[in-house]
Design a protein around this motif. Structure first.
Motif, PDB file in Angstrom:
ATOM      1  N   GLU A   1      -3.655 -11.290  -4.762  1.00 31.82           N
ATOM      2  CA  GLU A   1      -4.195 -12.388  -3.960  1.00 31.82           C
ATOM      3  C   GLU A   1      -5.320 -11.823  -3.091  1.00 31.82           C
ATOM      4  O   GLU A   1      -5.165 -10.784  -2.470  1.00 31.82           O
ATOM      5  N   THR A   2      -6.454 -12.526  -3.071  1.00 26.28           N
ATOM      6  CA  THR A   2      -7.604 -12.116  -2.269  1.00 26.28           C
ATOM      7  C   THR A   2      -7.832 -13.131  -1.165  1.00 26.28           C
ATOM      8  O   THR A   2      -7.781 -14.332  -1.405  1.00 26.28           O
ATOM      9  N   GLN A   3      -8.066 -12.627   0.049  1.00 28.76           N
ATOM     10  CA  GLN A   3      -8.350 -13.488   1.196  1.00 28.76           C
ATOM     11  C   GLN A   3      -9.412 -12.832   2.062  1.00 28.76           C
ATOM     12  O   GLN A   3      -9.659 -11.636   1.965  1.00 28.76           O
TER      13      GLN A   3
ATOM     14  N   TYR B   1      -6.681  -3.437  -1.204  1.00 27.46           N
ATOM     15  CA  TYR B   1      -8.068  -3.064  -1.438  1.00 27.46           C
ATOM     16  C   TYR B   1      -8.957  -3.922  -0.546  1.00 27.46           C
ATOM     17  O   TYR B   1      -8.747  -5.121  -0.438  1.00 27.46           O
ATOM     18  N   PHE B   2      -9.957  -3.297   0.066  1.00 28.61           N
ATOM     19  CA  PHE B   2     -10.918  -4.022   0.914  1.00 28.61           C
ATOM     20  C   PHE B   2     -12.257  -4.092   0.196  1.00 28.61           C
ATOM     21  O   PHE B   2     -12.657  -3.144  -0.489  1.00 28.61           O
TER      22      PHE B   2
ATOM     23  N   TYR C   1     -15.782  -4.839   6.394  1.00 21.22           N
ATOM     24  CA  TYR C   1     -15.306  -5.503   5.180  1.00 21.22           C
ATOM     25  C   TYR C   1     -15.105  -6.996   5.419  1.00 21.22           C
ATOM     26  O   TYR C   1     -14.750  -7.413   6.513  1.00 21.22           O
ATOM     27  N   SER C   2     -15.324  -7.791   4.376  1.00 22.85           N
ATOM     28  CA  SER C   2     -15.180  -9.237   4.528  1.00 22.85           C
ATOM     29  C   SER C   2     -13.942  -9.805   3.815  1.00 22.85           C
ATOM     30  O   SER C   2     -13.455 -10.854   4.184  1.00 22.85           O
ATOM     31  N   ASN C   3     -13.448  -9.116   2.784  1.00 23.15           N
ATOM     32  CA  ASN C   3     -12.292  -9.596   2.023  1.00 23.15           C
ATOM     33  C   ASN C   3     -11.318  -8.459   1.757  1.00 23.15           C
ATOM     34  O   ASN C   3     -11.697  -7.294   1.759  1.00 23.15           O
ATOM     35  N   TYR C   4     -10.065  -8.837   1.522  1.00 21.52           N
ATOM     36  CA  TYR C   4      -9.071  -7.856   1.090  1.00 21.52           C
ATOM     37  C   TYR C   4      -8.271  -8.453  -0.055  1.00 21.52           C
ATOM     38  O   TYR C   4      -8.133  -9.663  -0.172  1.00 21.52           O
TER      39      TYR C   4
END
Length: 66
Positions: free
Chosen positions: A15-17, A63-64, A46-49
């Motif tokens: 899942e990416t947020q 993961y970032f 970083y903008s997403n993980y």
């Protein structure tokens, strides 16, 4: 694209947020408060993980992304 768990060869669920920069306050009119100054400095760029959790054994990887 599914990844294989390095511990048990099970399958990861992913899942990416977005990395949160503001949080809503629990008061009327729903203002927000910036939490960026409380984030570790390495996370600020970083903008997403992406969170990967094995559905078989529970092993987790994070993961970032910029």
């Amino acid at each position: 694209m599914s990844k294989e768990c390095p511990k048990c060869q099970g399958e990861f669920e992913e899942e990416t947020q977005a990395v949160p920069k503001k949080v809503p306050l629990p008061i009327p009119l729903k203002p927000t408060m910036s939490i960026e100054k409380y984030l570790p400095s390495i996370m600020k760029k970083y903008s997403n993980y992406t969170l990967c959790i094995c559905s078989k054994c529970g092993y987790m990887e994070v993961y970032f992304k910029r």
